[in-house]
Design an enzyme around this catalytic site. Sequence first.
Site, PDB file in Angstrom:
ATOM      1  N   LYS A  14     -53.939 -67.244   7.629  1.00 38.52           N
ATOM      2  CA  LYS A  14     -54.655 -66.838   8.845  1.00 38.52           C
ATOM      3  C   LYS A  14     -53.761 -66.951  10.085  1.00 38.52           C
ATOM      4  CE  LYS A  14     -57.853 -69.981   8.317  1.00 38.52           C
ATOM      5  NZ  LYS A  14     -57.344 -70.693   7.119  1.00 38.52           N
ATOM      6  N   ARG A  89     -66.652 -72.529  11.199  1.00 38.59           N
ATOM      7  CA  ARG A  89     -66.349 -73.183   9.923  1.00 38.59           C
ATOM      8  C   ARG A  89     -67.609 -73.573   9.162  1.00 38.59           C
ATOM      9  NH1 ARG A  89     -60.725 -73.930  10.377  1.00 38.59           N
ATOM     10  NH2 ARG A  89     -60.173 -75.635   9.029  1.00 38.59           N
ATOM     11  N   ARG A 123     -45.189 -75.789   3.562  1.00 39.23           N
ATOM     12  CA  ARG A 123     -45.212 -75.338   4.959  1.00 39.23           C
ATOM     13  C   ARG A 123     -44.527 -76.329   5.911  1.00 39.23           C
ATOM     14  NH1 ARG A 123     -50.871 -74.024   7.595  1.00 39.23           N
ATOM     15  NH2 ARG A 123     -51.307 -76.140   6.912  1.00 39.23           N
ATOM     16  N   ARG A 156     -47.488 -80.807   8.886  1.00 40.79           N
ATOM     17  CA  ARG A 156     -48.785 -81.229   9.418  1.00 40.79           C
ATOM     18  C   ARG A 156     -49.285 -82.480   8.706  1.00 40.79           C
ATOM     19  NH1 ARG A 156     -52.452 -75.913  10.073  1.00 40.79           N
ATOM     20  NH2 ARG A 156     -53.916 -77.298   9.029  1.00 40.79           N
ATOM     21  N   ARG A 167     -59.672 -80.464   2.054  1.00 45.00           N
ATOM     22  CA  ARG A 167     -59.881 -79.254   2.867  1.00 45.00           C
ATOM     23  C   ARG A 167     -60.412 -78.112   2.000  1.00 45.00           C
ATOM     24  NH1 ARG A 167     -54.108 -78.878   4.931  1.00 45.00           N
ATOM     25  NH2 ARG A 167     -54.675 -76.895   5.885  1.00 45.00           N
TER      26      ARG A 167
HETATM   27  P1  AP5 Z   1     -50.716 -70.271   7.435  1.00 44.94           P
HETATM   28  O1  AP5 Z   1     -50.599 -68.959   8.114  1.00 44.94           O
HETATM   29  O2  AP5 Z   1     -50.353 -71.503   8.157  1.00 44.94           O
HETATM   30  O3  AP5 Z   1     -52.172 -70.410   6.760  1.00 44.94           O
HETATM   31  P2  AP5 Z   1     -53.581 -70.758   7.419  1.00 44.94           P
HETATM   32  O4  AP5 Z   1     -54.611 -69.917   6.746  1.00 44.94           O
HETATM   33  O5  AP5 Z   1     -53.493 -70.684   8.904  1.00 44.94           O
HETATM   34  O6  AP5 Z   1     -53.753 -72.243   6.905  1.00 44.94           O
HETATM   35  P3  AP5 Z   1     -54.227 -73.544   7.695  1.00 44.94           P
HETATM   36  O7  AP5 Z   1     -53.755 -74.714   6.874  1.00 44.94           O
HETATM   37  O8  AP5 Z   1     -53.819 -73.509   9.125  1.00 44.94           O
HETATM   38  O9  AP5 Z   1     -55.768 -73.415   7.570  1.00 44.94           O
HETATM   39  P4  AP5 Z   1     -56.857 -74.430   7.889  1.00 44.94           P
HETATM   40  O10 AP5 Z   1     -58.016 -73.526   8.021  1.00 44.94           O
HETATM   41  O11 AP5 Z   1     -56.984 -75.518   6.908  1.00 44.94           O
HETATM   42  O12 AP5 Z   1     -56.326 -75.172   9.202  1.00 44.94           O
HETATM   43  P5  AP5 Z   1     -56.840 -75.273  10.686  1.00 44.94           P
HETATM   44  O13 AP5 Z   1     -55.654 -75.497  11.537  1.00 44.94           O
HETATM   45  O14 AP5 Z   1     -57.763 -74.174  11.027  1.00 44.94           O
HETATM   46  O15 AP5 Z   1     -49.825 -70.168   6.082  1.00 44.94           O
HETATM   47  C1  AP5 Z   1     -49.665 -71.293   5.229  1.00 44.94           C
HETATM   48  C2  AP5 Z   1     -48.227 -71.296   4.662  1.00 44.94           C
HETATM   49  O16 AP5 Z   1     -48.047 -70.129   3.850  1.00 44.94           O
HETATM   50  C3  AP5 Z   1     -47.120 -71.208   5.735  1.00 44.94           C
HETATM   51  O17 AP5 Z   1     -46.015 -71.963   5.281  1.00 44.94           O
HETATM   52  C4  AP5 Z   1     -46.755 -69.715   5.805  1.00 44.94           C
HETATM   53  O18 AP5 Z   1     -45.405 -69.517   6.182  1.00 44.94           O
HETATM   54  C5  AP5 Z   1     -47.002 -69.291   4.352  1.00 44.94           C
HETATM   55  N1  AP5 Z   1     -47.478 -67.915   4.212  1.00 44.94           N
HETATM   56  C6  AP5 Z   1     -48.394 -67.279   5.009  1.00 44.94           C
HETATM   57  N2  AP5 Z   1     -48.628 -66.026   4.558  1.00 44.94           N
HETATM   58  C7  AP5 Z   1     -47.844 -65.875   3.450  1.00 44.94           C
HETATM   59  C8  AP5 Z   1     -47.637 -64.798   2.529  1.00 44.94           C
HETATM   60  N3  AP5 Z   1     -48.284 -63.621   2.662  1.00 44.94           N
HETATM   61  N4  AP5 Z   1     -46.779 -64.983   1.499  1.00 44.94           N
HETATM   62  C9  AP5 Z   1     -46.111 -66.159   1.350  1.00 44.94           C
HETATM   63  N5  AP5 Z   1     -46.249 -67.222   2.189  1.00 44.94           N
HETATM   64  C10 AP5 Z   1     -47.117 -67.076   3.224  1.00 44.94           C
HETATM   65  O19 AP5 Z   1     -57.717 -76.602  10.643  1.00 44.94           O
HETATM   66  C11 AP5 Z   1     -57.121 -77.864  10.451  1.00 44.94           C
HETATM   67  C12 AP5 Z   1     -58.164 -78.958  10.647  1.00 44.94           C
HETATM   68  O20 AP5 Z   1     -58.643 -78.934  12.007  1.00 44.94           O
HETATM   69  C13 AP5 Z   1     -59.430 -78.837   9.787  1.00 44.94           C
HETATM   70  O21 AP5 Z   1     -59.263 -79.397   8.488  1.00 44.94           O
HETATM   71  C14 AP5 Z   1     -60.439 -79.627  10.638  1.00 44.94           C
HETATM   72  O22 AP5 Z   1     -60.230 -80.994  10.497  1.00 44.94           O
HETATM   73  C15 AP5 Z   1     -60.049 -79.216  12.040  1.00 44.94           C
HETATM   74  N6  AP5 Z   1     -60.761 -77.992  12.503  1.00 44.94           N
HETATM   75  C16 AP5 Z   1     -60.195 -76.804  12.856  1.00 44.94           C
HETATM   76  N7  AP5 Z   1     -61.132 -75.915  13.214  1.00 44.94           N
HETATM   77  C17 AP5 Z   1     -62.324 -76.550  13.069  1.00 44.94           C
HETATM   78  C18 AP5 Z   1     -63.674 -76.162  13.258  1.00 44.94           C
HETATM   79  N8  AP5 Z   1     -64.003 -74.928  13.663  1.00 44.94           N
HETATM   80  N9  AP5 Z   1     -64.648 -77.066  13.011  1.00 44.94           N
HETATM   81  C19 AP5 Z   1     -64.361 -78.319  12.612  1.00 44.94           C
HETATM   82  N10 AP5 Z   1     -63.101 -78.760  12.385  1.00 44.94           N
HETATM   83  C20 AP5 Z   1     -62.094 -77.884  12.627  1.00 44.94           C
HETATM   84 MG    MG Z   2     -53.675 -72.040  10.487  1.00 40.51          MG
END
Ligand code: AP5
Ligand code: MG
Length: 212
Positions: A14, A89, A123, A156, A167
């Site tokens: 994402k 979420r 990552r 991270r 997660r």
């Molecule tokens: P990346 O693009 O980083 O993936 P992502 O989908 O953004 O993954 P996240 O880990 O950020 O998702 P998340 O939803 O758990 O985290 P968030 O920050 O929202 O890609 C991942 C890896 O793959 C990278 O190394 C990239 O280079 C590689 N890659 C990407 N595309 C590729 C491809 N096509 N081919 C090969 N490699 C590829 O949330 C984190 C925490 O914050 C949550 O657990 C929670 O505690 C809190 N939080 C955030 N939002 C909320 C909310 N709305 N409500 C409550 N808690 C929240």
């Molecule tokens: Mg992300």
Amino acid sequence: MPRVVFLGPPGAGKGTQAKSLAKDLGIPHLSTGDLLREAVREKTSLGEEADVYIRAGRLVPDALVLRILKERLARPDAQPGALFDGYPRNLAQARELTGFAPVDRVISFVIPEPILLERLTQRWNCPKCGTLYNLATRPPKQTGVCDLDGTTLVQRSDDRIDAVRMRLLVYAEQTAPLLEHYRMLGILTPIDATGTPEQVGHRIRTALEHAP
Ligand code: AP5
Ligand code: MG
């Protein structure tokens, strides 16, 4: 296409896709994960409270996330629209968002779990400019250093295997029901999130161009 939501499990890509698409569409990339991590780095009281949940891989309480999101949405650059990454979420957040910023299109990232585990554990990111790297698929030119600004890369706090598993569980239990919610509203477009970032980006752009 003023308000787009990226919905998908952790590691689906994402953030990678949102960074370039938001630039192309001329709207801000609004990642609640990034906003919360910034608050943790700055050691605000909200950040300190959120840190405990993030490290454990659990959702941060809705009220805290809503506060940080609304502050960001109030800024002038978010008036024409925004690309939401990681919000909503759960159903309560989705209903809340409908109230203050109705969504036009939801792109759901479809991807098998083994690929997610591989992507997350490999990552690394630049704490200065936010560029995402992956040791398997997108390594930096020089080990451990950002290609763009030479900053030392970091991992991270929630990419440890136990937090990753939590997660994924939280996604299945609390976030996945949103797929049906948005499908019923007729604004859900699933895309295949496997393949290279360029292939996935092309699928998303095509989907948005053909969205009703
Ligand atoms: P990346 O693009 O980083 O993936 P992502 O989908 O953004 O993954 P996240 O880990 O950020 O998702 P998340 O939803 O758990 O985290 P968030 O920050 O929202 O890609 C991942 C890896 O793959 C990278 O190394 C990239 O280079 C590689 N890659 C990407 N595309 C590729 C491809 N096509 N081919 C090969 N490699 C590829 O949330 C984190 C925490 O914050 C949550 O657990 C929670 O505690 C809190 N939080 C955030 N939002 C909320 C909310 N709305 N409500 C409550 N808690 C929240
Ligand atoms: Mg992300």
